[in-house]
Design a protein around this motif. Structure first.
Motif, PDB file in Angstrom:
ATOM      1  N   THR A 163     -27.243   7.833 -66.543  1.00 20.76           N
ATOM      2  CA  THR A 163     -27.353   6.528 -67.086  1.00 20.76           C
ATOM      3  C   THR A 163     -26.097   5.728 -66.982  1.00 20.76           C
ATOM      4  O   THR A 163     -25.096   6.037 -67.092  1.00 20.76           O
ATOM      5  CB  THR A 163     -27.536   6.922 -68.622  1.00 20.76           C
ATOM      6  N   ILE A 164     -26.529   4.337 -66.621  1.00 23.36           N
ATOM      7  CA  ILE A 164     -25.403   3.361 -66.634  1.00 23.36           C
ATOM      8  C   ILE A 164     -24.544   3.252 -68.012  1.00 23.36           C
ATOM      9  O   ILE A 164     -25.177   3.444 -68.847  1.00 23.36           O
ATOM     10  CB  ILE A 164     -26.026   1.826 -66.206  1.00 23.36           C
ATOM     11  N   LYS A 165     -23.501   3.041 -67.758  1.00 26.90           N
ATOM     12  CA  LYS A 165     -22.248   3.088 -69.084  1.00 26.90           C
ATOM     13  C   LYS A 165     -22.204   4.408 -70.147  1.00 26.90           C
ATOM     14  O   LYS A 165     -21.711   4.466 -70.752  1.00 26.90           O
ATOM     15  CB  LYS A 165     -22.674   2.151 -70.067  1.00 26.90           C
ATOM     16  N   SER A 166     -22.735   5.706 -69.363  1.00 23.13           N
ATOM     17  CA  SER A 166     -22.689   6.919 -69.962  1.00 23.13           C
ATOM     18  C   SER A 166     -21.286   7.655 -69.851  1.00 23.13           C
ATOM     19  O   SER A 166     -20.893   8.211 -70.559  1.00 23.13           O
ATOM     20  CB  SER A 166     -23.535   7.860 -69.454  1.00 23.13           C
ATOM     21  N   ALA A 167     -20.551   7.090 -68.854  1.00 25.25           N
ATOM     22  CA  ALA A 167     -19.371   7.577 -68.499  1.00 25.25           C
ATOM     23  C   ALA A 167     -19.301   9.126 -68.342  1.00 25.25           C
ATOM     24  O   ALA A 167     -18.394   9.724 -68.322  1.00 25.25           O
ATOM     25  CB  ALA A 167     -18.368   7.289 -69.886  1.00 25.25           C
ATOM     26  N   CYS A 168     -20.436   9.577 -67.844  1.00 24.35           N
ATOM     27  CA  CYS A 168     -20.554  11.010 -67.405  1.00 24.35           C
ATOM     28  C   CYS A 168     -20.703  11.039 -66.009  1.00 24.35           C
ATOM     29  O   CYS A 168     -20.926  10.165 -65.166  1.00 24.35           O
ATOM     30  CB  CYS A 168     -22.140  11.541 -67.908  1.00 24.35           C
ATOM     31  N   THR A 169     -20.260  12.260 -65.467  1.00 20.29           N
ATOM     32  CA  THR A 169     -20.443  12.893 -64.091  1.00 20.29           C
ATOM     33  C   THR A 169     -22.017  12.926 -63.935  1.00 20.29           C
ATOM     34  O   THR A 169     -22.698  13.665 -64.522  1.00 20.29           O
ATOM     35  CB  THR A 169     -19.656  14.000 -63.833  1.00 20.29           C
ATOM     36  N   SER A 170     -22.434  12.670 -62.525  1.00 19.26           N
ATOM     37  CA  SER A 170     -23.881  13.019 -62.271  1.00 19.26           C
ATOM     38  C   SER A 170     -23.745  13.954 -61.070  1.00 19.26           C
ATOM     39  O   SER A 170     -22.963  13.613 -60.112  1.00 19.26           O
ATOM     40  CB  SER A 170     -24.495  11.583 -61.805  1.00 19.26           C
ATOM     41  N   LEU A 171     -24.474  14.960 -61.432  1.00 19.67           N
ATOM     42  CA  LEU A 171     -24.585  15.905 -60.436  1.00 19.67           C
ATOM     43  C   LEU A 171     -25.432  15.663 -59.270  1.00 19.67           C
ATOM     44  O   LEU A 171     -26.280  14.849 -59.408  1.00 19.67           O
ATOM     45  CB  LEU A 171     -25.098  17.287 -60.987  1.00 19.67           C
ATOM     46  N   GLY A 172     -25.391  16.490 -58.228  1.00 20.27           N
ATOM     47  CA  GLY A 172     -26.213  16.345 -57.005  1.00 20.27           C
ATOM     48  C   GLY A 172     -25.672  15.981 -55.740  1.00 20.27           C
ATOM     49  O   GLY A 172     -24.322  16.130 -55.641  1.00 20.27           O
ATOM     50  N   PHE A 173     -26.326  15.675 -54.660  1.00 18.57           N
ATOM     51  CA  PHE A 173     -25.872  15.255 -53.366  1.00 18.57           C
ATOM     52  C   PHE A 173     -25.620  13.725 -53.126  1.00 18.57           C
ATOM     53  O   PHE A 173     -26.456  13.068 -53.613  1.00 18.57           O
ATOM     54  CB  PHE A 173     -26.882  16.027 -52.171  1.00 18.57           C
ATOM     55  N   TYR A 174     -24.553  13.639 -52.528  1.00 15.27           N
ATOM     56  CA  TYR A 174     -24.154  12.228 -52.184  1.00 15.27           C
ATOM     57  C   TYR A 174     -24.034  11.864 -50.800  1.00 15.27           C
ATOM     58  O   TYR A 174     -23.329  12.656 -49.962  1.00 15.27           O
ATOM     59  CB  TYR A 174     -23.058  11.677 -53.117  1.00 15.27           C
ATOM     60  N   ARG A 175     -24.419  10.767 -50.411  1.00 13.13           N
ATOM     61  CA  ARG A 175     -23.828  10.204 -49.032  1.00 13.13           C
ATOM     62  C   ARG A 175     -22.728   9.233 -49.263  1.00 13.13           C
ATOM     63  O   ARG A 175     -22.813   8.427 -49.998  1.00 13.13           O
ATOM     64  CB  ARG A 175     -25.036   9.444 -48.357  1.00 13.13           C
ATOM     65  N   THR A 176     -21.672   9.715 -48.569  1.00 15.84           N
ATOM     66  CA  THR A 176     -20.362   8.526 -48.572  1.00 15.84           C
ATOM     67  C   THR A 176     -20.878   7.258 -47.928  1.00 15.84           C
ATOM     68  O   THR A 176     -21.594   7.558 -46.897  1.00 15.84           O
ATOM     69  CB  THR A 176     -19.283   9.181 -48.069  1.00 15.84           C
ATOM     70  N   GLN A 177     -20.427   6.125 -48.687  1.00  7.66           N
ATOM     71  CA  GLN A 177     -20.563   5.042 -48.043  1.00  7.66           C
ATOM     72  C   GLN A 177     -19.334   4.245 -47.453  1.00  7.66           C
ATOM     73  O   GLN A 177     -18.352   4.916 -47.189  1.00  7.66           O
ATOM     74  CB  GLN A 177     -21.259   3.964 -48.966  1.00  7.66           C
ATOM     75  N   ASP A 178     -19.243   3.018 -47.475  1.00  9.64           N
ATOM     76  CA  ASP A 178     -18.171   2.223 -46.659  1.00  9.64           C
ATOM     77  C   ASP A 178     -16.995   2.395 -47.693  1.00  9.64           C
ATOM     78  O   ASP A 178     -16.961   2.627 -48.842  1.00  9.64           O
ATOM     79  CB  ASP A 178     -18.520   0.794 -46.558  1.00  9.64           C
ATOM     80  N   THR A 179     -15.781   1.777 -47.230  1.00 12.89           N
ATOM     81  CA  THR A 179     -14.880   1.950 -48.143  1.00 12.89           C
ATOM     82  C   THR A 179     -14.460   0.344 -48.638  1.00 12.89           C
ATOM     83  O   THR A 179     -14.761  -0.676 -47.734  1.00 12.89           O
ATOM     84  CB  THR A 179     -13.427   2.242 -47.347  1.00 12.89           C
ATOM     85  N   GLY A 230     -16.788   8.482 -64.926  1.00  6.40           N
ATOM     86  CA  GLY A 230     -17.949   9.003 -64.339  1.00  6.40           C
ATOM     87  C   GLY A 230     -17.666   9.211 -62.926  1.00  6.40           C
ATOM     88  O   GLY A 230     -18.169   9.946 -62.065  1.00  6.40           O
ATOM     89  N   CYS A 231     -16.272   8.666 -62.254  1.00  7.01           N
ATOM     90  CA  CYS A 231     -16.370   8.800 -60.855  1.00  7.01           C
ATOM     91  C   CYS A 231     -15.341  10.258 -60.488  1.00  7.01           C
ATOM     92  O   CYS A 231     -14.829  10.774 -61.222  1.00  7.01           O
ATOM     93  CB  CYS A 231     -15.378   7.754 -60.466  1.00  7.01           C
ATOM     94  N   PRO A 232     -15.518  10.800 -59.341  1.00  2.77           N
ATOM     95  CA  PRO A 232     -14.963  11.973 -59.048  1.00  2.77           C
ATOM     96  C   PRO A 232     -13.424  11.567 -58.674  1.00  2.77           C
ATOM     97  O   PRO A 232     -13.377  11.519 -57.335  1.00  2.77           O
ATOM     98  CB  PRO A 232     -15.758  12.554 -58.028  1.00  2.77           C
ATOM     99  N   ALA A 233     -12.566  11.286 -59.250  1.00  2.00           N
ATOM    100  CA  ALA A 233     -11.318  10.819 -59.201  1.00  2.00           C
ATOM    101  C   ALA A 233     -10.477  11.448 -58.410  1.00  2.00           C
ATOM    102  O   ALA A 233     -10.444  12.911 -58.995  1.00  2.00           O
ATOM    103  CB  ALA A 233     -10.692  10.085 -60.317  1.00  2.00           C
ATOM    104  N   LEU A 234      -9.324  11.259 -57.633  1.00  2.00           N
ATOM    105  CA  LEU A 234      -8.727  12.309 -56.651  1.00  2.00           C
ATOM    106  C   LEU A 234      -7.287  12.053 -57.032  1.00  2.00           C
ATOM    107  O   LEU A 234      -6.923  10.987 -57.408  1.00  2.00           O
ATOM    108  CB  LEU A 234      -9.083  11.883 -55.248  1.00  2.00           C
TER     109      LEU A 234
END
Length: 279
Positions: A163-179, A230-234
């Motif tokens: 959900t938008i503005k949930s501030a939660c992590t979303s599980l699953g598979f992602y495709r990396t996009q542009d930088t 919600g981002c997988p911050a590094l």
């Protein structure tokens, strides 16, 4: 006329006069007594209810059903080649990540071959729970901490949302996009590939980026990573290398409790493996 009262009624009257009953009045001592003038009357104190301690043990995962022997053997061999650096990567999580990667390659959803990033978000944020793997070489390219969303929990991620503005992590598979360069510096966009589970990632601005609250100094001081929106911050000292290794069109898998994905397609994964290997 003389009135007599039972011992039970006399006790009740005495307790009422002393203010002891449904709501106990007065100051209670550590010894379980209520002080009244120069006397004290013992009062039974209920035993404290044990406080539940948050377990750091991850949720058990069953092996995927129906995996052909050739696919299961390939994943086992990959794990052996990855060696000690991947010892904390649970076999069931690696298995799911590999199946999804192969199924997505078979479906033409990924253009970056041989590179797979796996984050076990069921592990506490105090642990380095992200691995970037070179599948063809059988090597761990990077291992690092990764943050989960503020809405998902503190040390352990307990809640997940698309959900938008949930501030939660979303599980699953992602495709990396542009930088691009944003407020966190170099960042890489992520496209969620699991409908209803993470496909709002682009609209939620869920990206790979650097964050001081994932640094080694922060972890040493606080005992865990901080939380993102919600981002997988590094970590600041690793994010560039990780973003670069994944490239565009790569695969990121965020694993966690309750995840269901149509990309856990063992038949499609086995077909791809037999035809092209880990490419």
């Amino acid at each position: 006329m003389k009135l007599t009262a039972s011992p039970f009624r006399l006790s009740a009257l005495l307790l009422g006069l002393l203010g002891i009953g449904g709501a106990v009045a007065g100051c209670q001592s550590a010894g379980g007594e209520v002080a009244v003038g120069r006397q004290s009357i013992a009062v039974a104190v209920p035993a404290p209810v044990p406080v539940a301690v948050d377990s750091l043990v991850p949720t058990p995962l069953a092996t995927l059903p129906g995996i052909p022997p050739v696919l299961r053997a390939a994943v086992s061999e990959l794990r052996r080649r990855l060696g000690p650096e991947a010892a904390a990567l649970r076999p069931e999580v690696l298995e799911r990540a590999c199946v999804g990667y192969l199924a997505l390659r078979q479906a033409g959803r990924l253009s970056r071959s041989g590179i797979l990033a796996v984050a076990d978000m069921d592990l506490p944020s105090s642990e380095p729970r992200l691995w970037v793997l070179d599948l063809r070489a059988g090597q761990v390219l990077h291992r690092s901490p990764v943050a989960h969303g503020q809405g998902s929990g503190g040390l352990r991620a307990r809640h997940f949302s698309n959900t938008i503005k949930s501030a939660c992590t979303s599980l699953g598979f992602y495709r990396t996009q542009d930088t691009y360069r944003g407020k966190h510096g170099l960042s890489r966009r992520l496209r969620g590939l699991d409908a209803g589970q993470n496909d709002n990632a682009l609209r939620r601005y869920v990206v790979l980026h650097s964050a001081d609250y994932v640094s080694q100094a922060y972890l040493a001081q606080h005992g865990q990573a901080g939380n993102s929106r919600g981002c997988p911050a590094l970590p600041p000292d690793q994010y560039r290398a990780i973003i670069g290794a994944l490239g565009e069109g790569g695969c990121l898998y965020l694993s966690g409790p309750g995840l269901e994905s149509k990309w856990l397609d063992v038949a499609g994964a086995a077909q791809r493996l037999v035809a092209r290997g880990w490419e």
